[in-house]
Design a protein around this motif. Structure first.
Motif, PDB file in Angstrom:
ATOM      1  N   ALA A  29     -20.544 -49.589 -37.502  1.00  0.00           N
ATOM      2  CA  ALA A  29     -19.920 -50.025 -36.125  1.00  0.00           C
ATOM      3  C   ALA A  29     -18.624 -50.502 -36.491  1.00  0.00           C
ATOM      4  N   SER A  30     -17.696 -50.493 -37.550  1.00  0.00           N
ATOM      5  CA  SER A  30     -16.518 -50.997 -37.825  1.00  0.00           C
ATOM      6  C   SER A  30     -15.988 -50.291 -38.827  1.00  0.00           C
ATOM      7  N   ASP A  31     -14.367 -49.942 -38.937  1.00  0.00           N
ATOM      8  CA  ASP A  31     -13.802 -49.410 -40.022  1.00  0.00           C
ATOM      9  C   ASP A  31     -13.172 -50.467 -40.709  1.00  0.00           C
ATOM     10  N   PHE A  32     -13.704 -51.170 -41.733  1.00  0.00           N
ATOM     11  CA  PHE A  32     -13.266 -52.031 -42.665  1.00  0.00           C
ATOM     12  C   PHE A  32     -12.148 -51.686 -43.652  1.00  0.00           C
ATOM     13  N   ASP A  33     -11.440 -52.235 -44.023  1.00  0.00           N
ATOM     14  CA  ASP A  33     -10.288 -52.037 -44.989  1.00  0.00           C
ATOM     15  C   ASP A  33     -10.745 -52.026 -46.404  1.00  0.00           C
ATOM     16  N   VAL A  34     -11.715 -53.208 -46.501  1.00  0.00           N
ATOM     17  CA  VAL A  34     -12.300 -53.284 -47.955  1.00  0.00           C
ATOM     18  C   VAL A  34     -13.645 -53.706 -47.841  1.00  0.00           C
ATOM     19  N   VAL A  35     -14.499 -53.235 -48.627  1.00  0.00           N
ATOM     20  CA  VAL A  35     -16.009 -53.680 -48.509  1.00  0.00           C
ATOM     21  C   VAL A  35     -16.075 -54.303 -50.072  1.00  0.00           C
TER      22      VAL A  35
END
Length: 218
Positions: A42-48
């Motif tokens: 659902a989201s384009d995170f910068d860092v996981v």
């Protein structure tokens, strides 16, 4: 900066999330692999920030899924297993960095910032070509003489650095810093493994030259 923290130890997850928020980061938390996949879909995170030892769907499986889907987030793996072979295995899955527990909190913050900077840094030209090898850096697709290569994310990144060098020598240290992270130990065999796999997929005649005591060039 948007960060997804995937950690099944609830107290540790809360402590790390609070600390990262204190650094000005927007942090979401997942305690298992299934929830992590829901959030990343659902989201384009910068860092996981991804614990490798998760219940149910493992951190390894989550990492593979993110890489296969082309998710733009940089992946920092956390694990209690800190041997060189463990690090290489984790990085070979497609993770961008690897941090063994127990770790210093300040190092975690530094690595998250470093990965976020790499994600936002301006890239090279959209298409790189040399000796019949063509890499579309925007679509993350590579081919040789029209033949799709089916490269992993790490292999694509190594190829990108070699192509961008335009025939120049790229050292193992430079590959570690540009493809993995400047904090990765120089003794890791991750570069040798990635170059070996990339050579196999490029096929014959060989294109990647090892320059003894210096590095590699295409």
């Amino acid at each position: 900066m948007d960060v997804l923290l995937v950690e099944d130890e609830v107290e540790l997850a809360q402590m790390l999330a609070d600390g990262l928020r204190g650094e000005g980061m927007n942090v979401r938390v997942a305690h298992d692999g299934a929830r992590a996949l829901e959030l990343t879909a659902a989201s384009d995170f910068d860092v996981v920030v991804l614990d490798r030892d998760l219940p149910g769907i493992s951190g390894d499986a989550v990492c593979r899924a993110l890489v296969a889907s082309g998710h733009p987030a940089r992946i920092l793996m956390l694990t209690a297993a800190g041997t060189i072979s463990d690090r290489v295995e984790g990085l070979s899955l497609g993770a961008d960095d690897y941090l063994a527990k127990p770790f210093a909190y300040v190092e975690l913050v530094a690595r998250v910032h470093a990965l976020a900077r790499r994600r936002g840094a301006p890239g090279p030209p959209t298409v790189l070509e040399r000796r019949g090898v063509r890499l579309d850096t925007a679509r993350r697709l590579a081919e040789r003489d029209g033949r799709p290569l089916g490269l992993t994310r790490k292999e694509l990144s190594v190829l990108e650095v070699l192509l961008a060098a335009d025939g120049g020598i790229v050292t193992a240290r430079e590959l570690l810093e540009q493809v993995w992270d400047p904090y990765v130990t120089p003794e890791t065999t991750a570069v040798k493994v990635a170059v070996y796999q990339l050579r196999k997929k490029l096929g014959d005649p060989p294109l990647i030259e090892t320059v003894p005591r210096f590095g590699y060039r295409l």
